[in-house]
Design an enzyme around this catalytic site. Structure first.
Site, PDB file in Angstrom:
ATOM      1  N   ASN A 130       4.678 -45.074 -73.170  1.00 46.66           N
ATOM      2  CA  ASN A 130       5.079 -45.569 -74.483  1.00 46.66           C
ATOM      3  C   ASN A 130       3.845 -45.955 -75.300  1.00 46.66           C
ATOM      4  O   ASN A 130       2.837 -46.431 -74.772  1.00 46.66           O
ATOM      5  CB  ASN A 130       6.107 -46.702 -74.391  1.00 46.66           C
ATOM      6  CG  ASN A 130       5.707 -47.873 -73.515  1.00 46.66           C
ATOM      7  OD1 ASN A 130       4.948 -47.722 -72.570  1.00 46.66           O
ATOM      8  ND2 ASN A 130       6.229 -49.039 -73.829  1.00 46.66           N
ATOM      9  N   GLU A 161       3.192 -48.026 -78.709  1.00 43.80           N
ATOM     10  CA  GLU A 161       3.801 -48.873 -79.747  1.00 43.80           C
ATOM     11  C   GLU A 161       2.942 -48.882 -81.006  1.00 43.80           C
ATOM     12  O   GLU A 161       1.849 -48.291 -81.044  1.00 43.80           O
ATOM     13  CB  GLU A 161       4.012 -50.278 -79.169  1.00 43.80           C
ATOM     14  CG  GLU A 161       5.003 -50.217 -78.000  1.00 43.80           C
ATOM     15  CD  GLU A 161       5.360 -51.560 -77.405  1.00 43.80           C
ATOM     16  OE1 GLU A 161       4.674 -52.563 -77.692  1.00 43.80           O
ATOM     17  OE2 GLU A 161       6.343 -51.592 -76.631  1.00 43.80           O
ATOM     18  N   CYS A 179       8.557 -43.688 -77.268  1.00 47.40           N
ATOM     19  CA  CYS A 179       8.899 -43.922 -75.862  1.00 47.40           C
ATOM     20  C   CYS A 179       8.116 -42.985 -74.940  1.00 47.40           C
ATOM     21  O   CYS A 179       7.666 -41.901 -75.351  1.00 47.40           O
ATOM     22  CB  CYS A 179      10.387 -43.691 -75.630  1.00 47.40           C
ATOM     23  SG  CYS A 179      11.448 -44.992 -76.265  1.00 47.40           S
ATOM     24  N   GLU A 227       9.263 -41.161 -72.538  1.00 49.34           N
ATOM     25  CA  GLU A 227       9.933 -39.876 -72.328  1.00 49.34           C
ATOM     26  C   GLU A 227       9.580 -38.900 -73.449  1.00 49.34           C
ATOM     27  O   GLU A 227       9.413 -37.689 -73.203  1.00 49.34           O
ATOM     28  CB  GLU A 227      11.458 -40.065 -72.297  1.00 49.34           C
ATOM     29  CG  GLU A 227      11.960 -40.916 -71.137  1.00 49.34           C
ATOM     30  CD  GLU A 227      12.017 -42.409 -71.449  1.00 49.34           C
ATOM     31  OE1 GLU A 227      11.199 -42.883 -72.265  1.00 49.34           O
ATOM     32  OE2 GLU A 227      12.881 -43.078 -70.879  1.00 49.34           O
ATOM     33  N   CYS A 263      16.309 -44.793 -73.157  1.00 52.76           N
ATOM     34  CA  CYS A 263      17.076 -45.309 -74.303  1.00 52.76           C
ATOM     35  C   CYS A 263      17.977 -44.192 -74.847  1.00 52.76           C
ATOM     36  O   CYS A 263      17.858 -43.018 -74.462  1.00 52.76           O
ATOM     37  CB  CYS A 263      16.131 -45.814 -75.393  1.00 52.76           C
ATOM     38  SG  CYS A 263      15.343 -44.499 -76.347  1.00 52.76           S
ATOM     39  N   CYS A 323      16.162 -41.211 -76.290  1.00 55.45           N
ATOM     40  CA  CYS A 323      15.493 -40.382 -75.282  1.00 55.45           C
ATOM     41  C   CYS A 323      16.498 -39.606 -74.431  1.00 55.45           C
ATOM     42  O   CYS A 323      16.176 -38.517 -73.946  1.00 55.45           O
ATOM     43  CB  CYS A 323      14.574 -41.233 -74.420  1.00 55.45           C
ATOM     44  SG  CYS A 323      13.074 -41.680 -75.318  1.00 55.45           S
TER      45      CYS A 323
HETATM   46  N1  THU Z   1      10.689 -47.689 -73.657  1.00 53.97           N
HETATM   47  C1  THU Z   1      10.346 -46.456 -73.198  1.00 53.97           C
HETATM   48  O1  THU Z   1       9.215 -45.988 -73.408  1.00 53.97           O
HETATM   49  N2  THU Z   1      11.263 -45.756 -72.496  1.00 53.97           N
HETATM   50  C2  THU Z   1      12.458 -46.238 -72.102  1.00 53.97           C
HETATM   51  O2  THU Z   1      13.186 -45.543 -71.401  1.00 53.97           O
HETATM   52  C3  THU Z   1      12.889 -47.566 -72.523  1.00 53.97           C
HETATM   53  C4  THU Z   1      11.990 -48.273 -73.470  1.00 53.97           C
HETATM   54  C5  THU Z   1       9.676 -48.465 -74.376  1.00 53.97           C
HETATM   55  C6  THU Z   1       9.869 -48.598 -75.846  1.00 53.97           C
HETATM   56  C7  THU Z   1       9.074 -49.844 -76.140  1.00 53.97           C
HETATM   57  O3  THU Z   1       7.708 -49.488 -76.314  1.00 53.97           O
HETATM   58  C8  THU Z   1       9.195 -50.672 -74.885  1.00 53.97           C
HETATM   59  O4  THU Z   1       9.641 -49.782 -73.880  1.00 53.97           O
HETATM   60  C9  THU Z   1      10.164 -51.823 -74.999  1.00 53.97           C
HETATM   61  O5  THU Z   1      11.386 -51.389 -75.470  1.00 53.97           O
END
Ligand code: THU
Length: 134
Positions: free
Chosen positions: A44, A46, A55, A57, A88, A91
Site C-alpha cells: 500500500n 498512502e 492498496c 493488491e 477491500c 480490490c
Molecule cells: N489496505 C490494503 O492495501 N489492502 C487491503 O486489502 C486492505 C487495506 C490498505 C489501505 C490503507 O493504506 C491501509 O491499508 C489502511 O486501510
C-alpha cells in the site's frame, strides 16, 4: 503447502515491509502469481490526500500487467492485527478482472501464516465482470 504458494506468500511478506503507510501505519503486502508462474508483488502507498492512497493488491496487479501477465491464478494478502486482512471492496473488483471464480486468495498474518483461504467468488459473489460487456 505447495512451494509456489510459499513463494507467493513470501513475496507478499517482503512487499509489506516496503509499504508507505505513514498515515494509517497499517502495512499491507500483496502478491499475485500469473498464468506464466511469475510472482508480482505490491504494497500500500498512502498519500497526504487520503483518498488517493493505493492498496497493496492494486500495486501487485499493476506490476503483473506491466510485466505482460494476463491472469492472476493465486493471490496472497498479508497484514497484521486481530481481524482478517481481506481485500477491500474495490480490490475485490480489481482482482475480479484477472481471476477466475475459484482463484484462491490467501489471507495471511504479517509472518505469512495463512489465516484463511477464500475463493474470489466467496469474496465477491454475483459480480460484474468483463463478460458483461460482451
Ligand atoms: N489496505 C490494503 O492495501 N489492502 C487491503 O486489502 C486492505 C487495506 C490498505 C489501505 C490503507 O493504506 C491501509 O491499508 C489502511 O486501510
Amino acid at each position: 503447502m505447495a512451494e509456489h504458494t510459499q513463494d507467493l506468500i513470501a513475496a507478499a511478506v517482503a512487499a509489506r515491509l516496503k509499504a508507505y503507510a505513514r498515515y494509517s501505519k497499517f502495512l499491507v503486502g500483496a502478491a499475485v502469481r500469473d498464468e506464466q508462474g511469475r510472482i508480482h508483488a505490491g504494497c500500500n502507498v498512502e498519500n497526504a490526500a487520503y483518498p488517493v492512497g493505493a492498496c497493496a493488491e492494486a500495486g501487485a496487479l499493476s506490476a503483473m500487467v506491466l510485466a505482460g501477465g494476463l491472469r492472476a491464478v493465486e493471490v496472497a494478502v498479508v497484514g497484521a492485527g486481530a481481524g482478517l486482512v481481506t481485500p477491500c471492496g474495490g480490490c475485490r473488483q480489481r482482482l475480479r478482472e484477472f481471476c477466475a471464480e475459484d482463484t484462491k486468495v490467501h489471507v495471511c498474518d504479517e509472518t505469512g501464516k495463512v489465516r484463511r483461504t477464500f475463493t474470489l467468488v466467496e469474496l465477491l459473489p454475483s459480480s460484474f465482470g468483463p463478460e458483461n460487456l460482451k
